[in-house]
Every structure is written in structure tokens, then in C-alpha cells.
Design a protein around this motif. Sequence first.
Motif, PDB file in Angstrom:
ATOM      1  N   TYR A  92      41.078  59.646  77.472  1.00 33.33           N
ATOM      2  CA  TYR A  92      41.362  60.251  76.126  1.00 33.33           C
ATOM      3  C   TYR A  92      42.101  59.394  75.102  1.00 33.33           C
ATOM      4  O   TYR A  92      42.719  58.427  75.627  1.00 33.33           O
ATOM      5  CB  TYR A  92      42.241  61.623  76.095  1.00 33.33           C
ATOM      6  N   CYS A 103      48.516  56.684  67.288  1.00 33.11           N
ATOM      7  CA  CYS A 103      47.323  57.232  68.189  1.00 33.11           C
ATOM      8  C   CYS A 103      46.900  55.734  68.925  1.00 33.11           C
ATOM      9  O   CYS A 103      47.162  54.771  68.156  1.00 33.11           O
ATOM     10  CB  CYS A 103      46.245  57.896  67.219  1.00 33.11           C
ATOM     11  N   ASP A 162      43.532  63.456  72.735  1.00 32.56           N
ATOM     12  CA  ASP A 162      42.099  63.563  71.914  1.00 32.56           C
ATOM     13  C   ASP A 162      41.153  63.040  72.521  1.00 32.56           C
ATOM     14  O   ASP A 162      41.012  61.825  72.351  1.00 32.56           O
ATOM     15  CB  ASP A 162      42.763  63.246  70.424  1.00 32.56           C
ATOM     16  N   SER A 171      38.071  63.219  71.018  1.00 29.84           N
ATOM     17  CA  SER A 171      37.155  62.804  70.074  1.00 29.84           C
ATOM     18  C   SER A 171      37.478  61.548  69.431  1.00 29.84           C
ATOM     19  O   SER A 171      36.735  60.759  69.087  1.00 29.84           O
ATOM     20  CB  SER A 171      37.182  63.860  68.661  1.00 29.84           C
ATOM     21  N   TRP A 175      42.185  64.359  63.477  1.00 29.28           N
ATOM     22  CA  TRP A 175      42.666  64.710  64.911  1.00 29.28           C
ATOM     23  C   TRP A 175      41.840  65.807  65.413  1.00 29.28           C
ATOM     24  O   TRP A 175      41.759  67.079  64.747  1.00 29.28           O
ATOM     25  CB  TRP A 175      43.892  65.018  64.880  1.00 29.28           C
ATOM     26  N   VAL A 180      42.921  67.995  68.658  1.00 25.97           N
ATOM     27  CA  VAL A 180      43.739  67.502  69.985  1.00 25.97           C
ATOM     28  C   VAL A 180      43.188  68.572  70.968  1.00 25.97           C
ATOM     29  O   VAL A 180      43.110  69.844  70.799  1.00 25.97           O
ATOM     30  CB  VAL A 180      45.288  67.890  69.432  1.00 25.97           C
ATOM     31  N   ASP A 181      42.965  68.218  72.141  1.00 25.66           N
ATOM     32  CA  ASP A 181      42.526  68.939  73.134  1.00 25.66           C
ATOM     33  C   ASP A 181      43.942  69.427  74.035  1.00 25.66           C
ATOM     34  O   ASP A 181      43.804  70.657  74.599  1.00 25.66           O
ATOM     35  CB  ASP A 181      41.795  68.258  74.298  1.00 25.66           C
TER      36      ASP A 181
END
Length: 126
Positions: free
Chosen positions: A32, A50, A99, A101, A111, A113-114
Motif C-alpha cells: 500500500y 504520502c 491506500d 489506489s 485519496w 483510504v482503505d
Amino acid sequence: QEKLVEFGGALVQPGGSLRLSCVASGFDADDYAMGWFRQAPGKEREGIACIDRRERSTYYADSVKGRFRISREKGRNAAFLRMDSLKPEDTAVYYCAADLSLRDACNGSTWLVDYWGQGTQVTVSS
């Protein structure tokens, strides 16, 4: 169970430094992009940093550029945020995020976010 846990929030004087840590469990965070958000009282949560999974790209919000540095440690499922030259306006709850993606390229606008951490308080005050 997938989890992110932050460490390192504290009360610090203006001009001081802090290092926040984030440790993931229950999933492979190395796949990720990892990010840091913050939310000040009365304001929306904003993404401030990030780093992609291969550490080839980073993103910083203008408000922290040149003062904060994001890093990660592969194999430890960990990410870090080094904060220097802290200002009172940096006071906020800081959240770690994972994240998928953005795993190959970080940007500041998309974003998805998972996973979120629970947050750690940073207070900058004399």
C-alpha cells in the motif's frame, strides 16, 4: 483484523520536532501507499503526506512542505512522519492511512483510504 496504530504524539514547543510512527497489522502494508492526515478542531481532515510502496514518489501538502518528511520501513509494516519546525497551527490529531489506489504513485487529490489509524494528538504550544 486489519489495524493501524500510531505512536509519538505529544505536547511540544513551537520550533520543536516530533517523530510519529505507524505500525500496521493484519495486512501487508508494504503493498500500500502510506499516508498521514491531520484534523484540527473545527476543520476537515486533510491529507498532508504520502509515500508510495516502492518509495519512488512522495506528496506533501503546501502547509508542511519542507518541514515534514514521510518515510517507511519495509518488512516492519511501518511508516513514519518526521516533523520539524513545528508551529501552533500544526496542532491536530494525526492519523495514519493505507491506500491501495496510490500504491504506485502518490498525489494529493485522489485519496481512497482503505485503512485508518485511531489517531494521535500533537499539540504545539509554549
